[in-house]
Write a protein that holds these residues in place. Structure first.
Motif, PDB file in Angstrom:
ATOM      1  N   PRO A 224     -10.457   6.232  -8.161  1.00 51.51           N
ATOM      2  CA  PRO A 224      -9.667   5.147  -7.576  1.00 51.51           C
ATOM      3  C   PRO A 224      -8.365   5.658  -6.965  1.00 51.51           C
ATOM      4  O   PRO A 224      -7.682   6.498  -7.558  1.00 51.51           O
ATOM      5  N   ASN A 225      -8.050   5.185  -5.777  1.00 54.64           N
ATOM      6  CA  ASN A 225      -6.800   5.582  -5.120  1.00 54.64           C
ATOM      7  C   ASN A 225      -6.385   4.493  -4.144  1.00 54.64           C
ATOM      8  O   ASN A 225      -7.236   3.783  -3.595  1.00 54.64           O
ATOM      9  N   ILE A 226      -5.100   4.368  -3.919  1.00 55.59           N
ATOM     10  CA  ILE A 226      -4.559   3.238  -3.155  1.00 55.59           C
ATOM     11  C   ILE A 226      -4.970   3.312  -1.678  1.00 55.59           C
ATOM     12  O   ILE A 226      -5.395   2.299  -1.096  1.00 55.59           O
TER      13      ILE A 226
ATOM     14  N   VAL B 222       0.845  -1.207   0.000  1.00 56.26           N
ATOM     15  CA  VAL B 222       0.000   0.000   0.000  1.00 56.26           C
ATOM     16  C   VAL B 222       0.876   1.252   0.000  1.00 56.26           C
ATOM     17  O   VAL B 222       0.647   2.193  -0.779  1.00 56.26           O
ATOM     18  N   LEU B 223       1.907   1.262   0.868  1.00 59.40           N
ATOM     19  CA  LEU B 223       2.788   2.435   0.959  1.00 59.40           C
ATOM     20  C   LEU B 223       3.547   2.664  -0.353  1.00 59.40           C
ATOM     21  O   LEU B 223       3.594   3.798  -0.863  1.00 59.40           O
ATOM     22  N   VAL B 224       4.123   1.593  -0.885  1.00 61.73           N
ATOM     23  CA  VAL B 224       4.926   1.728  -2.108  1.00 61.73           C
ATOM     24  C   VAL B 224       4.071   2.211  -3.276  1.00 61.73           C
ATOM     25  O   VAL B 224       4.461   3.119  -4.029  1.00 61.73           O
ATOM     26  N   MET B 225       2.870   1.634  -3.433  1.00 64.13           N
ATOM     27  CA  MET B 225       2.037   2.028  -4.565  1.00 64.13           C
ATOM     28  C   MET B 225       1.465   3.440  -4.380  1.00 64.13           C
ATOM     29  O   MET B 225       1.271   4.170  -5.354  1.00 64.13           O
ATOM     30  N   HIS B 226       1.206   3.827  -3.111  1.00 65.65           N
ATOM     31  CA  HIS B 226       0.755   5.210  -2.872  1.00 65.65           C
ATOM     32  C   HIS B 226       1.859   6.196  -3.281  1.00 65.65           C
ATOM     33  O   HIS B 226       1.586   7.201  -3.959  1.00 65.65           O
ATOM     34  N   LEU B 227       3.095   5.904  -2.871  1.00 64.79           N
ATOM     35  CA  LEU B 227       4.229   6.764  -3.242  1.00 64.79           C
ATOM     36  C   LEU B 227       4.465   6.728  -4.751  1.00 64.79           C
ATOM     37  O   LEU B 227       4.832   7.743  -5.358  1.00 64.79           O
ATOM     38  N   PHE B 228       4.239   5.559  -5.351  1.00 68.12           N
ATOM     39  CA  PHE B 228       4.412   5.419  -6.801  1.00 68.12           C
ATOM     40  C   PHE B 228       3.489   6.383  -7.547  1.00 68.12           C
ATOM     41  O   PHE B 228       3.917   7.087  -8.467  1.00 68.12           O
ATOM     42  N   PHE B 229       2.235   6.438  -7.147  1.00 69.96           N
ATOM     43  CA  PHE B 229       1.284   7.307  -7.852  1.00 69.96           C
ATOM     44  C   PHE B 229       1.465   8.781  -7.477  1.00 69.96           C
ATOM     45  O   PHE B 229       1.131   9.659  -8.256  1.00 69.96           O
ATOM     46  N   LYS B 230       1.993   9.038  -6.302  1.00 71.37           N
ATOM     47  CA  LYS B 230       2.115  10.425  -5.864  1.00 71.37           C
ATOM     48  C   LYS B 230       3.403  11.095  -6.348  1.00 71.37           C
ATOM     49  O   LYS B 230       3.404  12.289  -6.652  1.00 71.37           O
ATOM     50  N   TYR B 231       4.486  10.302  -6.434  1.00 69.71           N
ATOM     51  CA  TYR B 231       5.777  10.953  -6.673  1.00 69.71           C
ATOM     52  C   TYR B 231       6.536  10.488  -7.919  1.00 69.71           C
ATOM     53  O   TYR B 231       7.563  11.070  -8.244  1.00 69.71           O
TER      54      TYR B 231
ATOM     55  N   ALA C  36     -15.420  -4.208  -4.587  1.00 69.54           N
ATOM     56  CA  ALA C  36     -16.151  -3.485  -3.535  1.00 69.54           C
ATOM     57  C   ALA C  36     -15.201  -2.599  -2.732  1.00 69.54           C
ATOM     58  O   ALA C  36     -15.515  -1.431  -2.439  1.00 69.54           O
ATOM     59  N   ALA C  37     -14.023  -3.125  -2.381  1.00 67.77           N
ATOM     60  CA  ALA C  37     -13.047  -2.335  -1.619  1.00 67.77           C
ATOM     61  C   ALA C  37     -12.612  -1.100  -2.408  1.00 67.77           C
ATOM     62  O   ALA C  37     -12.487   0.001  -1.854  1.00 67.77           O
ATOM     63  N   VAL C  38     -12.398  -1.280  -3.719  1.00 70.41           N
ATOM     64  CA  VAL C  38     -11.957  -0.156  -4.559  1.00 70.41           C
ATOM     65  C   VAL C  38     -13.014   0.940  -4.603  1.00 70.41           C
ATOM     66  O   VAL C  38     -12.721   2.132  -4.440  1.00 70.41           O
ATOM     67  N   PHE C  39     -14.287   0.558  -4.799  1.00 74.74           N
ATOM     68  CA  PHE C  39     -15.341   1.568  -4.945  1.00 74.74           C
ATOM     69  C   PHE C  39     -15.705   2.229  -3.620  1.00 74.74           C
ATOM     70  O   PHE C  39     -16.077   3.402  -3.603  1.00 74.74           O
ATOM     71  N   VAL C  40     -15.619   1.493  -2.515  1.00 78.31           N
ATOM     72  CA  VAL C  40     -15.784   2.142  -1.214  1.00 78.31           C
ATOM     73  C   VAL C  40     -14.675   3.181  -1.032  1.00 78.31           C
ATOM     74  O   VAL C  40     -14.893   4.270  -0.476  1.00 78.31           O
ATOM     75  N   GLY C  41     -13.495   2.870  -1.541  1.00 76.44           N
ATOM     76  CA  GLY C  41     -12.353   3.782  -1.421  1.00 76.44           C
ATOM     77  C   GLY C  41     -12.517   5.089  -2.157  1.00 76.44           C
ATOM     78  O   GLY C  41     -11.806   6.064  -1.886  1.00 76.44           O
ATOM     79  N   TYR C  42     -13.473   5.141  -3.101  1.00 74.80           N
ATOM     80  CA  TYR C  42     -13.738   6.394  -3.811  1.00 74.80           C
ATOM     81  C   TYR C  42     -14.096   7.525  -2.841  1.00 74.80           C
ATOM     82  O   TYR C  42     -13.805   8.694  -3.086  1.00 74.80           O
ATOM     83  N   SER C  43     -14.808   7.150  -1.744  1.00 75.18           N
ATOM     84  CA  SER C  43     -15.331   8.181  -0.843  1.00 75.18           C
ATOM     85  C   SER C  43     -14.350   8.541   0.268  1.00 75.18           C
ATOM     86  O   SER C  43     -14.625   9.441   1.063  1.00 75.18           O
TER      87      SER C  43
END
Length: 329
Positions: free
Chosen positions: A275-277, A185-194, A261-268
């Protein structure tokens, strides 16, 4: 004042809701808010989270990967057969399924990017093909230690202890699968952010034509997204085999809808509206908390599907009501 309240609700509503759900189950059972139970919840969602990260990446580029469930199933039985049937070393057992997941991603990309088949149709076709391959490969049998073979003998190998530790072991008191999940989760969040590739994926998903006109190689970006999706699904399959110590056919079938379901709940979550990590992770946490808490309350297992569906509807309603208000203002 009303607009500020709506914005606050949209931004933090999902997190507050998760907190309230945890508080509710904590009052219902003294065993819910304990270290062992909370780590069990995180361990239970670790596999789905890996698969959901793959789905999130495909959605980032405005696609949708329906083949992740069958990729999980193929990866699980492939991993088990390499140990039980062919006595392969651990490094091979891990690398080969990941490579196969990447190849499935490349096939998806070929159909979508080169042949221009719509994402849903292409990945639906690949889903059936991969599902048929893993059933043909195992002849419809699950893979386990000392299983009988078609020639009347017994399988020579066993599931390696080091492999089982990946799904069942702990590091400093924390389940290793949970550590892997948090790192991913951390690596992919940083991947998309930086990173440049991550930002290009977001740009491609936002407006592919504008991204192409600005000089981005959108075909290459979308190909990478589907390869990553296949790789994360394969890792989910490896973790599943390591967790249960066998290769179960159709193990990934329910994970497709769980991850979506996890992905679409994550929209909010945090007012992302896309979509976001981080949102996907909290979506998986919410699903895991509800299943665990309802199980402790002895709620019938099929009733949890109704509640999970209702939560998904609520999250999507909040997201799209806010987005529509934002467009009108």
């Amino acid at each position: 004042m009303t607009n500020r309240l709506m914005s606050f609700t949209f931004k933090y509503g999902a997190l507050i809701f998760i907190g309230l759900v945890i508080l509710f189950f904590s009052f219902q059972s003294p065993y819910f808010f304990t270290y062992s139970n909370l780590t069990d919840i995180l361990r239970s969602i670790s596999i789905v989270t890996f698969v959901a990260i793959g789905v999130t990446i495909s959605l980032m580029v405005d696609g949708f990967d329906l083949s992740v469930g069958s990729t999980v199933s193929l990866s699980t039985v492939l991993t088990a057969t390499m140990m039980v049937w062919y006595e392969m070393p651990l490094i091979v057992v891990i690398i080969v399924p990941i490579a196969v997941g990447a190849i499935i991603g490349l096939v998806n990309a070929l159909l979508i990017v080169k042949i221009r088949i719509p994402d849903l149709l292409a990945t639906l076709a690949v889903m059936y093909i991969v599902s048929g391959i893993h059933k043909t490969y195992t002849k419809g049998y699950s893979i386990y230690n000392n299983m009988p073979l078609s020639d009347g003998t017994t399988a020579p190998g066993k599931i390696l202890k080091d492999f089982l530790w990946i799904g069942q072991g702990k590091l400093l008191g924390v389940p290793f699968s949970v550590i892997l999940m948090l790192l991913a989760v951390l690596v992919m969040h940083l991947f998309f952010k930086y990173t440049r590739w991550g930002r290009q994926m977001i740009m491609t998903g936002g407006n592919e034509e504008a991204a192409r006109l600005s000089g981005l190689r959108v075909k290459r970006v979308r190909t990478l997204a589907y390869v990553l999706s296949g790789v994360f699904a394969a890792v989910g399959g490896i973790l599943f085999a390591a967790r249960i110590g066998s290769g179960q056919i159709d193990a990934g079938a329910p994970m497709l809808m769980e991850s979506v379901a996890a992905v679409f709940v994550g929209y909010s979550v945090l007012a992302a509206g896309r979509p976001n990590i981080i949102g996907t992770f909290f979506g998986a946490v919410l699903m895991g908390v509800m299943v665990n808490g309802l199980t402790m309350m002895n709620v019938q297992y099929y009733t949890t599907d109704i509640i999970k569906g209702a939560v998904l509807v609520l999250a999507l309603a909040v997201t799209f009501i806010h987005l529509n208000r934002k467009k009108r203002s």
